[in-house]
Design a protein around this motif. Structure first.
Motif, PDB file in Angstrom:
ATOM      1  N   VAL A  72       0.846  -1.199   0.000  1.00  0.00           N
ATOM      2  CA  VAL A  72       0.000   0.000   0.000  1.00  0.00           C
ATOM      3  C   VAL A  72       0.877   1.243   0.000  1.00  0.00           C
ATOM      4  O   VAL A  72       1.767   1.389   0.852  1.00  0.00           O
ATOM      5  CB  VAL A  72      -0.928   0.020   1.236  1.00  0.00           C
ATOM      6  N   GLY A  73       0.618   2.149  -0.942  1.00  0.00           N
ATOM      7  CA  GLY A  73       1.235   3.474  -0.936  1.00  0.00           C
ATOM      8  C   GLY A  73       0.205   4.485  -0.482  1.00  0.00           C
ATOM      9  O   GLY A  73      -0.892   4.546  -1.050  1.00  0.00           O
ATOM     10  N   ALA A  74       0.514   5.254   0.566  1.00  0.00           N
ATOM     11  CA  ALA A  74      -0.491   6.153   1.148  1.00  0.00           C
ATOM     12  C   ALA A  74       0.147   7.461   1.578  1.00  0.00           C
ATOM     13  O   ALA A  74       1.298   7.491   2.017  1.00  0.00           O
ATOM     14  CB  ALA A  74      -1.165   5.491   2.346  1.00  0.00           C
ATOM     15  N   PHE A  75      -0.626   8.549   1.472  1.00  0.00           N
ATOM     16  CA  PHE A  75      -0.128   9.851   1.904  1.00  0.00           C
ATOM     17  C   PHE A  75      -0.081   9.906   3.432  1.00  0.00           C
ATOM     18  O   PHE A  75      -0.710   9.104   4.130  1.00  0.00           O
ATOM     19  CB  PHE A  75      -0.953  10.994   1.314  1.00  0.00           C
ATOM     20  N   VAL A 114       0.158  -6.602   5.122  1.00  0.00           N
ATOM     21  CA  VAL A 114       0.199  -5.309   4.425  1.00  0.00           C
ATOM     22  C   VAL A 114       1.581  -4.709   4.602  1.00  0.00           C
ATOM     23  O   VAL A 114       2.098  -4.633   5.720  1.00  0.00           O
ATOM     24  CB  VAL A 114      -0.869  -4.342   4.984  1.00  0.00           C
ATOM     25  N   ARG A 115       2.176  -4.299   3.506  1.00  0.00           N
ATOM     26  CA  ARG A 115       3.441  -3.565   3.550  1.00  0.00           C
ATOM     27  C   ARG A 115       3.153  -2.127   3.153  1.00  0.00           C
ATOM     28  O   ARG A 115       2.642  -1.867   2.058  1.00  0.00           O
ATOM     29  CB  ARG A 115       4.473  -4.173   2.603  1.00  0.00           C
ATOM     30  N   VAL A 116       3.459  -1.194   4.039  1.00  0.00           N
ATOM     31  CA  VAL A 116       3.077   0.210   3.845  1.00  0.00           C
ATOM     32  C   VAL A 116       4.271   1.024   3.353  1.00  0.00           C
ATOM     33  O   VAL A 116       5.392   0.867   3.846  1.00  0.00           O
ATOM     34  CB  VAL A 116       2.540   0.821   5.162  1.00  0.00           C
ATOM     35  N   ARG A 117       3.988   1.899   2.400  1.00  0.00           N
ATOM     36  CA  ARG A 117       5.004   2.831   1.899  1.00  0.00           C
ATOM     37  C   ARG A 117       4.379   4.216   1.859  1.00  0.00           C
ATOM     38  O   ARG A 117       3.421   4.453   1.129  1.00  0.00           O
ATOM     39  CB  ARG A 117       5.456   2.400   0.508  1.00  0.00           C
ATOM     40  N   GLU A 118       4.898   5.132   2.671  1.00  0.00           N
ATOM     41  CA  GLU A 118       4.371   6.498   2.658  1.00  0.00           C
ATOM     42  C   GLU A 118       4.792   7.182   1.367  1.00  0.00           C
ATOM     43  O   GLU A 118       5.972   7.204   1.019  1.00  0.00           O
ATOM     44  CB  GLU A 118       4.880   7.293   3.870  1.00  0.00           C
ATOM     45  N   ALA A 119       3.828   7.716   0.654  1.00  0.00           N
ATOM     46  CA  ALA A 119       4.119   8.334  -0.647  1.00  0.00           C
ATOM     47  C   ALA A 119       3.012   9.317  -0.978  1.00  0.00           C
ATOM     48  O   ALA A 119       1.836   9.009  -0.819  1.00  0.00           O
ATOM     49  CB  ALA A 119       4.217   7.271  -1.740  1.00  0.00           C
ATOM     50  N   GLU A 120       3.383  10.487  -1.433  1.00  0.00           N
ATOM     51  CA  GLU A 120       2.386  11.443  -1.898  1.00  0.00           C
ATOM     52  C   GLU A 120       1.853  10.989  -3.255  1.00  0.00           C
ATOM     53  O   GLU A 120       2.396  10.089  -3.893  1.00  0.00           O
ATOM     54  CB  GLU A 120       2.984  12.844  -1.966  1.00  0.00           C
ATOM     55  N   ALA A 121       0.779  11.630  -3.681  1.00  0.00           N
ATOM     56  CA  ALA A 121      -0.004  11.099  -4.796  1.00  0.00           C
ATOM     57  C   ALA A 121       0.811  10.818  -6.059  1.00  0.00           C
ATOM     58  O   ALA A 121       0.698   9.752  -6.654  1.00  0.00           O
ATOM     59  CB  ALA A 121      -1.150  12.055  -5.122  1.00  0.00           C
ATOM     60  N   GLY A 122       1.634  11.770  -6.477  1.00  0.00           N
ATOM     61  CA  GLY A 122       2.380  11.589  -7.715  1.00  0.00           C
ATOM     62  C   GLY A 122       3.227  10.334  -7.683  1.00  0.00           C
ATOM     63  O   GLY A 122       3.212   9.513  -8.606  1.00  0.00           O
ATOM     64  N   GLU A 123       3.969  10.156  -6.581  1.00  0.00           N
ATOM     65  CA  GLU A 123       4.816   8.971  -6.442  1.00  0.00           C
ATOM     66  C   GLU A 123       3.974   7.709  -6.312  1.00  0.00           C
ATOM     67  O   GLU A 123       4.296   6.669  -6.893  1.00  0.00           O
ATOM     68  CB  GLU A 123       5.733   9.111  -5.229  1.00  0.00           C
ATOM     69  N   ALA A 124       2.881   7.789  -5.534  1.00  0.00           N
ATOM     70  CA  ALA A 124       2.048   6.603  -5.296  1.00  0.00           C
ATOM     71  C   ALA A 124       1.497   6.037  -6.595  1.00  0.00           C
ATOM     72  O   ALA A 124       1.486   4.814  -6.804  1.00  0.00           O
ATOM     73  CB  ALA A 124       0.910   6.949  -4.336  1.00  0.00           C
TER      74      ALA A 124
END
Length: 308
Positions: A98-101, A125-135
């Motif tokens: 999951v990529g999430a802001f 679930v593996r979480v990756r913090e990412a803003e929208a463009g990167e996500a």
């Protein structure tokens, strides 16, 4: 019959998204010459020109766009096949990336992970913090399976690569210094703070949201200070440096800050999830999406309870 090469079609699709051979090569971890060779071979296989020179760059021909229009259905079907195969072989087991802001991680993703541990312990679930463009770049590249963003930053519903899932309308509350003359006033409106210095980012979605909400209330906010992080914004509010709009799911209690619900002109920001077309039918991704919807629903009910 034409021989269709999925790998070469993926390279052509990436070129459409990245626009240059160099950027395409970087995204696919190939050399530019290998990208060019594969596309030349694909054009030969299909019997149509796919690229034409445009200065020092190349552009897709109409034939290439026609090919990709049909290829999107193939990619979607392959995603669906992968999803069904994973459901068959793994059942309740599987990893979802999951990529999430930033504010969605503690408010939505972490509660969902806790619920999954109880209900579907085989789904991780593996979480990756990412803003929208990167996500969305990560989602398109297959590096994450699910992306969370604000609706304003998400690809449109017409984007053939993704399926959007609405999750939450997050209310925006007004943050004032605890000793502000309006901190205890009933029926507070945005327009009541028209003459105050406002704290928000210098650009980007949050700047747009703050400016848009204030302009809808009949005034243009005077930016007293610029900050992007909620910790910094609330610290400045606490110090009496200005006021701010803060999404309810981002609020962290501070002794010197009064959080007030707006009774009129109540702005909201909309949060959505996105998956690649066809991938949402996979068991593990579907489980995570379902729990995220439940967590979002609980947050919405809590917000409604506050307003009553």
């Amino acid at each position: 019959m034409v021989e269709w090469d999925i790998r070469k079609l993926q390279i052509l699709r990436t070129l459409r998204e990245r626009e240059t051979v160099t950027a395409t090569a970087e995204a696919l971890r190939m050399t530019p010459s290998a990208v060019s060779q594969q596309l030349t071979n694909l054009a030969r296989q299909l019997g149509v020109p796919l690229l034409e020179a445009q200065g020092r760059r190349v552009r897709l021909t109409d034939a290439a766009r026609l090919v990709l229009r049909h290829a999107e259905a193939v990619f979607e079907q392959l995603e669906r096949a992968d999803a069904e195969l994973a459901a068959y072989t793994q059942g309740e087991a599987g990893e979802v990336r999951v990529g999430a802001f930033s504010t969605a991680v503690p408010a939505l993703v972490v509660p969902a992970v806790r619920a999954l541990r109880t209900r579907h312990p085989g789904v991780s679930v593996r979480v990756r913090e990412a803003e929208a463009g990167e996500a969305y770049e990560l989602l398109a590249a297959g590096d994450v399976d699910l992306a969370l963003s604000l609706a304003a930053q998400a690809p449109t519903a017409a984007d053939p690569r993704f399926t959007r899932v609405p999750l939450l309308a997050d209310p925006l509350d007004l943050a004032l210094p605890r000793d502000h003359p309006l901190a205890a006033v009933d029926g507070l409106r945005l327009a009541d703070l028209a003459g105050e210095p406002w704290i928000f980012g210098g650009s980007g979605p949050w700047s747009d949201i703050t400016r848009g909400a204030c302009e809808a209330a009949g005034f243009s906010p005077v930016q007293g200070h610029s900050a992007a992080g909620w910790t910094a914004i609330l610290a400045m509010v606490e110090a009496g440096m200005g006021v701010a709009l803060v999404p309810r799911m981002a609020v962290v209690a501070r002794e010197g800050v009064a959080m007030r619900e707006l009774t009129e002109d109540r702005p909201r920001r909309h949060v959505v999830a996105a998956v690649r077309k066809g991938a949402g039918e996979g068991a593990a991704v579907g489980r995570v999406l379902g729990v995220l919807r439940e967590v979002a629903g609980e947050l919405s009910e809590g917000a409604q309870a506050v307003t009553r």
